[in-house]
Design an enzyme around this catalytic site. Structure first.
Site, PDB file in Angstrom:
ATOM      1  N   GLU A 147      18.901  61.550 -11.393  1.00 61.39           N
ATOM      2  CA  GLU A 147      18.719  63.006 -11.463  1.00 61.39           C
ATOM      3  C   GLU A 147      17.228  63.300 -11.614  1.00 61.39           C
ATOM      4  O   GLU A 147      16.740  63.642 -12.682  1.00 61.39           O
ATOM      5  CB  GLU A 147      19.516  63.610 -12.628  1.00 61.39           C
ATOM      6  N   GLU A 179      25.903  66.651 -22.889  1.00 56.00           N
ATOM      7  CA  GLU A 179      24.537  66.226 -22.580  1.00 56.00           C
ATOM      8  C   GLU A 179      23.524  67.042 -23.367  1.00 56.00           C
ATOM      9  O   GLU A 179      23.391  68.250 -23.156  1.00 56.00           O
ATOM     10  CB  GLU A 179      24.230  66.386 -21.083  1.00 56.00           C
TER      11      GLU A 179
END
Length: 267
Positions: free
Chosen positions: A243, A150
């Site tokens: 998120e 990520e």
């Protein structure tokens, strides 16, 4: 075109509840069928597995341990001198993933060491990262798990994080060349172009509004109905992780998701 599948990131959502087990239960009551946890390691895996099962949730993502948070560490996979600690943390993550039935582990790259110049250490950090990723790919393959990379936005989220663009992550994935390593995409700039370019190697997407990292229904720069439609049109089949930092009550803030489910269904 199949509707998108959303997972509740219980490290961010339901902050009013103490502990991950209670947050998992709240996610299930709110209609989620999947959840993700940044770092589950403070609680025994069997406790979390039981809570997820009782809530009717599939756990779809965890992170490798961050390292020594008091020393400013945020992942270890690209940090020189911390190879042994990364591999020890990877073993712990695999243990949890197996116990939780979780198929994906985010292999956190980590930060540029304090006081170091990013450009000066980039080559060394990439070499360490590649070595650790090749090791991780082998370990994960034995358990039929997927590792994710990520990029984290250094302009807004973490100025020192080593992996900071999807282009950088894609180049590293190409160098490693292992099919069980994929890209974890955040909603950064040039979204339409990035989604179309990188979606074939994406194994997970996470969303939050810009610039305040609120829920997709909150005011901000991103047009989430358009982006969700784009993901559908491009054939995205994996999960979209929520998120974000709720701007108020978590459940009330899920009106954007209930609207999506009313329109497209909750697969």
């Amino acid at each position: 075109m199949a509707p998108l599948r959303f997972s509740a990131n219980v490290s961010w959502l339901f902050p009013e509840l103490p502990g991950l087990a209670a947050r998992l239960q709240a996610a299930g009551r709110s209609g989620f069928k999947a959840a993700e946890v940044a770092w589950p390691y403070a609680e025994p895996p069997e406790v979390l597995a039981r809570a997820a099962q009782e809530a009717g949730l599939q756990l779809v993502l965890i992170n490798t341990p961050p390292g020594d948070r008091e020393k400013g560490e945020m992942g270890l996979a690209a940090v020189p001198g911390r190879q042994a600690a990364f591999r020890e943390g990877l073993e712990q993550a695999v243990l949890y993933a197996k116990a939780l039935g979780c198929p994906r582990i985010h292999l956190m790259a980590g930060r540029v060491p304090q006081g170091a110049d990013r450009a000066a250490v980039r080559s060394e950090m990439e070499t360490v990262f590649l070595e650790n990723l090749r090791h991780a790919a082998g370990v994960l393959a034995q358990e039929n798990l997927v590792g994710l990379l990520e990029p984290i936005n250094t302009r807004v989220t973490d100025a020192q994080y080593f992996l900071d663009t999807p282009q950088q992550a894609a180049a590293i994935l190409q160098k490693v060349g292992r099919p069980n390593l994929q890209l974890q995409m955040i909603m950064d700039g040039n979204l339409t172009g990035n989604i179309r370019e990188f979606l074939p190697i994406v194994g997970h997407v996470q969303v939050a509004q810009v610039p305040g990292r609120g829920e997709p229904g909150s005011p901000g720069e991103l047009n989430f109905p358009y982006l969700f439609q784009l993901l559908e049109d491009e054939g995205y089949k994996d999960f979209v992780g929520c998120e974000y930092q709720p701007q108020g009550d978590t459940v009330e803030g899920l009106s954007w998701l209930r609207s999506y489910w009313d329109r497209r269904g909750n697969p």
